[in-house]
Motif scaffolding. Sequence first.
Motif, PDB file in Angstrom:
ATOM      1  N   LEU A  97       9.702  -8.650  15.581  1.00  0.00           N
ATOM      2  CA  LEU A  97       8.684  -7.778  16.418  1.00  0.00           C
ATOM      3  C   LEU A  97       7.943  -6.956  15.513  1.00  0.00           C
ATOM      4  N   ARG A  98       8.564  -6.511  14.385  1.00  0.00           N
ATOM      5  CA  ARG A  98       8.298  -5.351  13.567  1.00  0.00           C
ATOM      6  C   ARG A  98       6.996  -6.226  12.626  1.00  0.00           C
ATOM      7  N   ASP A  99       7.455  -7.380  12.166  1.00  0.00           N
ATOM      8  CA  ASP A  99       6.560  -8.229  11.249  1.00  0.00           C
ATOM      9  C   ASP A  99       5.192  -8.490  12.128  1.00  0.00           C
ATOM     10  N   GLU A 100       5.406  -8.893  13.382  1.00  0.00           N
ATOM     11  CA  GLU A 100       4.233  -9.180  13.881  1.00  0.00           C
ATOM     12  C   GLU A 100       3.056  -7.890  14.064  1.00  0.00           C
ATOM     13  N   THR A 101       3.780  -6.585  14.366  1.00  0.00           N
ATOM     14  CA  THR A 101       3.115  -5.368  14.368  1.00  0.00           C
ATOM     15  C   THR A 101       2.355  -5.325  12.986  1.00  0.00           C
ATOM     16  N   VAL A 102       3.261  -5.523  11.944  1.00  0.00           N
ATOM     17  CA  VAL A 102       2.548  -5.293  10.430  1.00  0.00           C
ATOM     18  C   VAL A 102       1.359  -6.304  10.322  1.00  0.00           C
ATOM     19  N   PHE A 103       1.666  -7.481  10.738  1.00  0.00           N
ATOM     20  CA  PHE A 103       0.445  -8.569  10.819  1.00  0.00           C
ATOM     21  C   PHE A 103      -0.620  -8.046  11.320  1.00  0.00           C
ATOM     22  N   ARG A 104      -0.718  -7.061  12.445  1.00  0.00           N
ATOM     23  CA  ARG A 104      -1.780  -6.831  13.208  1.00  0.00           C
ATOM     24  C   ARG A 104      -2.588  -5.520  12.462  1.00  0.00           C
ATOM     25  N   ILE A 105      -1.629  -4.546  12.104  1.00  0.00           N
ATOM     26  CA  ILE A 105      -2.302  -3.284  11.380  1.00  0.00           C
ATOM     27  C   ILE A 105      -2.646  -3.413  10.135  1.00  0.00           C
ATOM     28  N   SER A 106      -2.166  -4.627   9.143  1.00  0.00           N
ATOM     29  CA  SER A 106      -2.646  -4.801   7.937  1.00  0.00           C
ATOM     30  C   SER A 106      -3.644  -5.922   8.021  1.00  0.00           C
ATOM     31  N   ARG A 129     -19.777  -3.205   4.230  1.00  0.00           N
ATOM     32  CA  ARG A 129     -19.264  -4.116   3.425  1.00  0.00           C
ATOM     33  C   ARG A 129     -18.100  -4.863   4.376  1.00  0.00           C
ATOM     34  N   ALA A 130     -17.660  -6.331   4.076  1.00  0.00           N
ATOM     35  CA  ALA A 130     -16.785  -7.065   4.825  1.00  0.00           C
ATOM     36  C   ALA A 130     -15.343  -6.781   4.377  1.00  0.00           C
ATOM     37  N   VAL A 131     -14.661  -6.628   5.550  1.00  0.00           N
ATOM     38  CA  VAL A 131     -13.199  -6.176   5.463  1.00  0.00           C
ATOM     39  C   VAL A 131     -12.567  -6.893   4.528  1.00  0.00           C
ATOM     40  N   ARG A 132     -11.899  -6.115   3.526  1.00  0.00           N
ATOM     41  CA  ARG A 132     -11.157  -6.653   2.467  1.00  0.00           C
ATOM     42  C   ARG A 132      -9.906  -7.568   3.029  1.00  0.00           C
ATOM     43  N   GLU A 133      -9.431  -8.423   2.382  1.00  0.00           N
ATOM     44  CA  GLU A 133      -8.435  -9.473   2.796  1.00  0.00           C
ATOM     45  C   GLU A 133      -7.235  -8.549   2.597  1.00  0.00           C
ATOM     46  N   CYS A 134      -6.177  -8.795   3.329  1.00  0.00           N
ATOM     47  CA  CYS A 134      -4.813  -8.250   3.123  1.00  0.00           C
ATOM     48  C   CYS A 134      -4.279  -8.677   2.045  1.00  0.00           C
ATOM     49  N   THR A 135      -3.623  -7.669   1.292  1.00  0.00           N
ATOM     50  CA  THR A 135      -2.815  -8.285   0.094  1.00  0.00           C
ATOM     51  C   THR A 135      -1.323  -7.991   0.196  1.00  0.00           C
ATOM     52  N   TYR A 136      -0.428  -8.397  -0.377  1.00  0.00           N
ATOM     53  CA  TYR A 136       1.044  -8.480  -0.493  1.00  0.00           C
ATOM     54  C   TYR A 136       1.234  -6.768  -0.462  1.00  0.00           C
ATOM     55  N   GLN A 137       0.619  -6.388  -1.245  1.00  0.00           N
ATOM     56  CA  GLN A 137       0.934  -4.750  -1.440  1.00  0.00           C
ATOM     57  C   GLN A 137       0.373  -3.961  -0.012  1.00  0.00           C
ATOM     58  N   ASP A 138      -0.709  -4.369   0.609  1.00  0.00           N
ATOM     59  CA  ASP A 138      -0.943  -3.723   1.605  1.00  0.00           C
ATOM     60  C   ASP A 138      -0.142  -4.088   2.924  1.00  0.00           C
ATOM     61  N   PHE A 139       0.621  -5.477   2.855  1.00  0.00           N
ATOM     62  CA  PHE A 139       1.601  -5.682   3.730  1.00  0.00           C
ATOM     63  C   PHE A 139       2.677  -4.738   3.802  1.00  0.00           C
ATOM     64  N   MET A 140       3.100  -4.414   2.558  1.00  0.00           N
ATOM     65  CA  MET A 140       4.380  -3.982   2.369  1.00  0.00           C
ATOM     66  C   MET A 140       4.273  -2.368   2.460  1.00  0.00           C
ATOM     67  N   LYS A 141       3.002  -2.040   2.385  1.00  0.00           N
ATOM     68  CA  LYS A 141       2.906  -0.373   2.540  1.00  0.00           C
ATOM     69  C   LYS A 141       3.017  -0.266   4.082  1.00  0.00           C
ATOM     70  N   CYS A 142       2.782  -1.316   5.029  1.00  0.00           N
ATOM     71  CA  CYS A 142       3.139  -1.061   6.387  1.00  0.00           C
ATOM     72  C   CYS A 142       4.524  -0.909   6.981  1.00  0.00           C
ATOM     73  N   GLN A 143       5.529  -1.078   5.780  1.00  0.00           N
ATOM     74  CA  GLN A 143       6.808  -0.923   6.069  1.00  0.00           C
ATOM     75  C   GLN A 143       7.520  -2.006   6.979  1.00  0.00           C
ATOM     76  N   PRO A 144       7.345  -3.444   6.588  1.00  0.00           N
ATOM     77  CA  PRO A 144       8.188  -4.320   7.581  1.00  0.00           C
ATOM     78  C   PRO A 144       9.798  -4.189   7.217  1.00  0.00           C
ATOM     79  N   LEU A 145      10.429  -4.676   8.259  1.00  0.00           N
ATOM     80  CA  LEU A 145      12.112  -4.759   8.189  1.00  0.00           C
ATOM     81  C   LEU A 145      12.217  -5.837   7.367  1.00  0.00           C
ATOM     82  N   PHE A 146      13.567  -5.492   6.689  1.00  0.00           N
ATOM     83  CA  PHE A 146      14.097  -6.377   5.808  1.00  0.00           C
ATOM     84  C   PHE A 146      15.215  -7.317   6.625  1.00  0.00           C
ATOM     85  N   PHE A 147      15.411  -8.702   6.306  1.00  0.00           N
ATOM     86  CA  PHE A 147      16.379  -9.421   7.225  1.00  0.00           C
ATOM     87  C   PHE A 147      17.358 -10.047   6.333  1.00  0.00           C
TER      88      PHE A 147
END
Length: 230
Positions: free
Chosen positions: A66-75, A34-52
Motif C-alpha cells: 500500500l505504501r509503495d502504491e502511494t509513493v508511485f503516485r506522489i513521486s 517545462r515538461a514534468v521531470r521523470e521520477c528518478t530512484y532518488q525521487d522515489f526513495m525521498k518519498c520514504q517507501p517501506l522496506f520488506f
Amino acid sequence: MIDEGVTAVLVTRATTQNGDDNHTSRTGVRRNERAVRECTYQDFMKCQPLFFRGTEGVVDLTPVCLRDETVFRISNCTVENQVKFATCTLMGIALTWWNSHVRTVTNDVAYAMTWTDLKKKMTTKYYPRNEIKKIEAELWNLKVKGTDVVAYNQRFQELALLCDRMFPEEANKIKRYVGGMPDLIYSSVVASKPKTMQEAIEMATELMDRRINTFAERQAENKRKFEDTP
C-alpha cells in the motif's frame, strides 16, 4: 478578484526575476511550462517507501504494498520503473528470493513484469495459508470491547486489508462490521442502512459518542440530585 490579483502579482514577480524571454512572449501570452521531470530512484526513495524483509508474511507485506502504491503516485513514478524501484526496498530473505528469481528468468524478463504481477508473486510466496486462516478467524469473531468503537474500527480496518477475499462486495464488509457492534447501538446502526464502510464507521462512532455522553450526563444529574437531597 482576489485570485486574479494574486495571479497578476506572481506573473509580475516571475517576469522580473527571470526576464520576459523565459516566461512570456512580446504579446504577453505565457509560454508553455517545462515538461514534468521523470521520477528518478532518488525521487522515489525521498518519498520514504517501506522496506520488506519477508519475515512477517501477510502482516508486513500488505502495508508495504500500500505504501509503495502511494509513493508511485506522489513521486510520479513511471509504470516501467515501478518494479525496478519497488524491488530495491526488499531486504534479507525477501531480497534473496528476488535475486534468485532474477537469475532464473534473466534481468529483462524479471523487470518487464508489471507491479500487479509482482504483488501476486509476492503474495503467493509470503501469504502462508495457516497465517491467513488465523487472521480471517480473528476478523470473523471481532467485536467491540465495552464501548471502545475507535479501537474496533482500527483493528477491523487493519484485518480487512489483509482479508480482501472475504468480502467480494462492500455490502459483505459492512455486514461483518456492523455484526461486531454491541447491543447498545447495533439496532440503530442497522436502521441507518449505511451504503459504504465510511458511512457505517461514522454512524457507529457518532452513536456510541452520544450514548456515552448521555450516560455521563445522567450520572452527573443523579449526583446533583443526591447532593441536593437533605
